[in-house]
Design a protein around this motif. Structure first.
Motif, PDB file in Angstrom:
ATOM      1  N   GLU A  40      30.647  43.977  38.659  1.00 23.95           N
ATOM      2  CA  GLU A  40      29.320  43.511  39.054  1.00 23.95           C
ATOM      3  C   GLU A  40      28.507  42.864  37.937  1.00 23.95           C
ATOM      4  O   GLU A  40      27.645  42.048  38.187  1.00 23.95           O
ATOM      5  N   GLU A  41      28.737  43.242  36.691  1.00 22.09           N
ATOM      6  CA  GLU A  41      27.913  42.730  35.607  1.00 22.09           C
ATOM      7  C   GLU A  41      28.419  41.375  35.127  1.00 22.09           C
ATOM      8  O   GLU A  41      29.603  41.157  34.992  1.00 22.09           O
ATOM      9  N   ARG A  42      27.509  40.482  34.873  1.00 18.13           N
ATOM     10  CA  ARG A  42      27.849  39.176  34.325  1.00 18.13           C
ATOM     11  C   ARG A  42      27.306  39.092  32.906  1.00 18.13           C
ATOM     12  O   ARG A  42      26.149  39.396  32.661  1.00 18.13           O
ATOM     13  N   VAL A  43      28.155  38.727  31.990  1.00 18.41           N
ATOM     14  CA  VAL A  43      27.738  38.497  30.615  1.00 18.41           C
ATOM     15  C   VAL A  43      28.269  37.135  30.209  1.00 18.41           C
ATOM     16  O   VAL A  43      29.083  36.527  30.914  1.00 18.41           O
ATOM     17  N   ALA A  44      27.819  36.650  29.067  1.00 17.30           N
ATOM     18  CA  ALA A  44      28.309  35.364  28.573  1.00 17.30           C
ATOM     19  C   ALA A  44      29.823  35.434  28.400  1.00 17.30           C
ATOM     20  O   ALA A  44      30.353  36.482  28.014  1.00 17.30           O
ATOM     21  N   PRO A  45      30.527  34.335  28.694  1.00 15.93           N
ATOM     22  CA  PRO A  45      31.992  34.359  28.613  1.00 15.93           C
ATOM     23  C   PRO A  45      32.532  34.847  27.275  1.00 15.93           C
ATOM     24  O   PRO A  45      33.545  35.536  27.238  1.00 15.93           O
ATOM     25  N   ASP A  46      31.852  34.521  26.182  1.00 16.08           N
ATOM     26  CA  ASP A  46      32.358  34.965  24.884  1.00 16.08           C
ATOM     27  C   ASP A  46      32.135  36.457  24.648  1.00 16.08           C
ATOM     28  O   ASP A  46      32.715  37.039  23.745  1.00 16.08           O
ATOM     29  N   GLU A  47      31.331  37.110  25.495  1.00 14.49           N
ATOM     30  CA  GLU A  47      31.085  38.545  25.373  1.00 14.49           C
ATOM     31  C   GLU A  47      31.903  39.363  26.381  1.00 14.49           C
ATOM     32  O   GLU A  47      31.977  40.588  26.256  1.00 14.49           O
ATOM     33  N   GLU A  50      34.833  41.548  24.886  1.00 11.64           N
ATOM     34  CA  GLU A  50      34.328  42.676  24.114  1.00 11.64           C
ATOM     35  C   GLU A  50      33.717  43.744  25.013  1.00 11.64           C
ATOM     36  O   GLU A  50      33.917  44.937  24.803  1.00 11.64           O
ATOM     37  N   GLN A  51      32.976  43.323  26.034  1.00 11.29           N
ATOM     38  CA  GLN A  51      32.340  44.277  26.943  1.00 11.29           C
ATOM     39  C   GLN A  51      33.388  45.069  27.729  1.00 11.29           C
ATOM     40  O   GLN A  51      33.314  46.290  27.829  1.00 11.29           O
ATOM     41  N   CYS A  52      34.367  44.360  28.281  1.00 17.27           N
ATOM     42  CA  CYS A  52      35.425  45.043  29.040  1.00 17.27           C
ATOM     43  C   CYS A  52      36.228  45.971  28.132  1.00 17.27           C
ATOM     44  O   CYS A  52      36.568  47.095  28.524  1.00 17.27           O
ATOM     45  N   SER A  96      51.085  43.293  35.549  1.00 12.08           N
ATOM     46  CA  SER A  96      51.645  42.380  34.546  1.00 12.08           C
ATOM     47  C   SER A  96      51.210  40.933  34.768  1.00 12.08           C
ATOM     48  O   SER A  96      51.185  40.153  33.819  1.00 12.08           O
ATOM     49  N   ARG A  97      50.861  40.581  35.997  1.00 18.11           N
ATOM     50  CA  ARG A  97      50.360  39.220  36.257  1.00 18.11           C
ATOM     51  C   ARG A  97      48.935  39.029  35.756  1.00 18.11           C
ATOM     52  O   ARG A  97      48.494  37.899  35.572  1.00 18.11           O
ATOM     53  N   ARG A  98      48.216  40.130  35.516  1.00 11.64           N
ATOM     54  CA  ARG A  98      46.793  40.022  35.175  1.00 11.64           C
ATOM     55  C   ARG A  98      46.409  40.613  33.825  1.00 11.64           C
ATOM     56  O   ARG A  98      45.362  40.271  33.288  1.00 11.64           O
ATOM     57  N   VAL A  99      47.222  41.536  33.302  1.00  7.98           N
ATOM     58  CA  VAL A  99      46.837  42.319  32.129  1.00  7.98           C
ATOM     59  C   VAL A  99      47.944  42.240  31.076  1.00  7.98           C
ATOM     60  O   VAL A  99      49.120  42.296  31.415  1.00  7.98           O
ATOM     61  N   GLY A 115      43.407  48.733  32.037  1.00  9.63           N
ATOM     62  CA  GLY A 115      43.556  47.555  31.191  1.00  9.63           C
ATOM     63  C   GLY A 115      42.541  46.493  31.535  1.00  9.63           C
ATOM     64  O   GLY A 115      41.915  46.522  32.598  1.00  9.63           O
ATOM     65  N   VAL A 116      42.403  45.544  30.632  1.00  3.74           N
ATOM     66  CA  VAL A 116      41.463  44.431  30.779  1.00  3.74           C
ATOM     67  C   VAL A 116      42.256  43.185  31.160  1.00  3.74           C
ATOM     68  O   VAL A 116      43.260  42.865  30.520  1.00  3.74           O
ATOM     69  N   THR A 117      41.793  42.489  32.187  1.00  4.56           N
ATOM     70  CA  THR A 117      42.491  41.285  32.646  1.00  4.56           C
ATOM     71  C   THR A 117      42.375  40.164  31.617  1.00  4.56           C
ATOM     72  O   THR A 117      41.436  40.118  30.826  1.00  4.56           O
ATOM     73  N   ARG A 118      43.350  39.254  31.683  1.00  2.00           N
ATOM     74  CA  ARG A 118      43.307  38.037  30.865  1.00  2.00           C
ATOM     75  C   ARG A 118      42.271  37.090  31.458  1.00  2.00           C
ATOM     76  O   ARG A 118      41.972  37.145  32.648  1.00  2.00           O
ATOM     77  N   ALA A 119      41.768  36.192  30.624  1.00  2.00           N
ATOM     78  CA  ALA A 119      40.876  35.144  31.116  1.00  2.00           C
ATOM     79  C   ALA A 119      41.692  34.218  32.010  1.00  2.00           C
ATOM     80  O   ALA A 119      42.796  33.797  31.647  1.00  2.00           O
ATOM     81  N   GLN A 120      41.153  33.910  33.194  1.00  2.00           N
ATOM     82  CA  GLN A 120      41.835  33.020  34.132  1.00  2.00           C
ATOM     83  C   GLN A 120      40.807  32.083  34.742  1.00  2.00           C
ATOM     84  O   GLN A 120      40.096  32.463  35.682  1.00  2.00           O
ATOM     85  N   GLY A 121      40.710  30.884  34.192  1.00  2.00           N
ATOM     86  CA  GLY A 121      39.751  29.911  34.699  1.00  2.00           C
ATOM     87  C   GLY A 121      38.333  30.428  34.603  1.00  2.00           C
ATOM     88  O   GLY A 121      37.916  30.947  33.577  1.00  2.00           O
ATOM     89  N   ASP A 122      37.593  30.300  35.696  1.00  2.00           N
ATOM     90  CA  ASP A 122      36.209  30.763  35.735  1.00  2.00           C
ATOM     91  C   ASP A 122      36.085  32.230  36.122  1.00  2.00           C
ATOM     92  O   ASP A 122      34.988  32.771  36.165  1.00  2.00           O
ATOM     93  N   ASP A 123      37.211  32.867  36.448  1.00  4.59           N
ATOM     94  CA  ASP A 123      37.193  34.282  36.824  1.00  4.59           C
ATOM     95  C   ASP A 123      36.776  35.131  35.632  1.00  4.59           C
ATOM     96  O   ASP A 123      37.368  35.013  34.553  1.00  4.59           O
ATOM     97  N   PRO A 124      35.794  35.998  35.807  1.00  9.32           N
ATOM     98  CA  PRO A 124      35.426  36.870  34.690  1.00  9.32           C
ATOM     99  C   PRO A 124      36.526  37.892  34.434  1.00  9.32           C
ATOM    100  O   PRO A 124      37.317  38.219  35.321  1.00  9.32           O
ATOM    101  N   ARG A 125      36.571  38.369  33.209  1.00  6.85           N
ATOM    102  CA  ARG A 125      37.505  39.456  32.892  1.00  6.85           C
ATOM    103  C   ARG A 125      37.098  40.684  33.695  1.00  6.85           C
ATOM    104  O   ARG A 125      35.937  40.858  34.024  1.00  6.85           O
TER     105      ARG A 125
END
Length: 137
Positions: A40-47, A50-52, A96-99, A115-125
């Motif tokens: 639910e939380e949105r933070v800047a993409p560069d953060e 770190e947040q996750c 394994s497809r996401r993390v 685990g924390v997902t990889r960055a995928q396009g505009d999808d947030p981690r």
């Protein structure tokens, strides 16, 4: 409060019966639960990363106090094996497809992986949890 919510979700998933595996799997195939803990939380993409990662680490500390230190399990080999045509069982294939890697515990006959997902396009981690009786491949 966030860590408490994540832990409550994990505890609830551990207590639930597993649904039957989807598709043509044999009836005795172990089921699983896969859930997004942080959505639910949105933070800047560069953060985001770190947040996750901070939320994963906080949950891992508490679970570590309960169950001992986690195993760190890289999912890279599962991705490579799937690319070579090997069928990877769920929920390990979905993870394994996401993390890239997970913290993993076995407790009361069930595996708990976070685990924390990889960055995928505009999808947030996202912070994911899987609970299953199926051993990691």
């Amino acid at each position: 409060m966030t860590t408490a919510r994540h832990l409550a979700t994990i505890d609830r998933l551990r207590a639930l019966p597993f649904p039957r595996a989807p598709g043509p799997a044999p009836p005795d195939s172990p089921g699983y639960h896969l859930a997004e803990l942080r959505t639910e939380e949105r933070v800047a993409p560069d953060e985001e990363r770190e947040q996750c990662a901070a939320e994963r680490d906080a949950v891992a500390v508490v679970l570590g106090l309960r169950w001992g230190a986690p195993q760190t399990f890289s999912l890279w080999s599962l991705t490579a094996r799937a690319a070579d045509g090997e069928e990877i069982p769920e929920p390990w294939a979905a993870l394994s497809r996401r993390v890239d890697d997970i913290d993993l515990w076995r407790r009361d006959g069930r595996w708990v992986a976070i685990g924390v997902t990889r960055a995928q396009g505009d999808d947030p981690r996202r912070l994911l949890v899987a609970v299953t009786a199926a051993d990691p491949p």
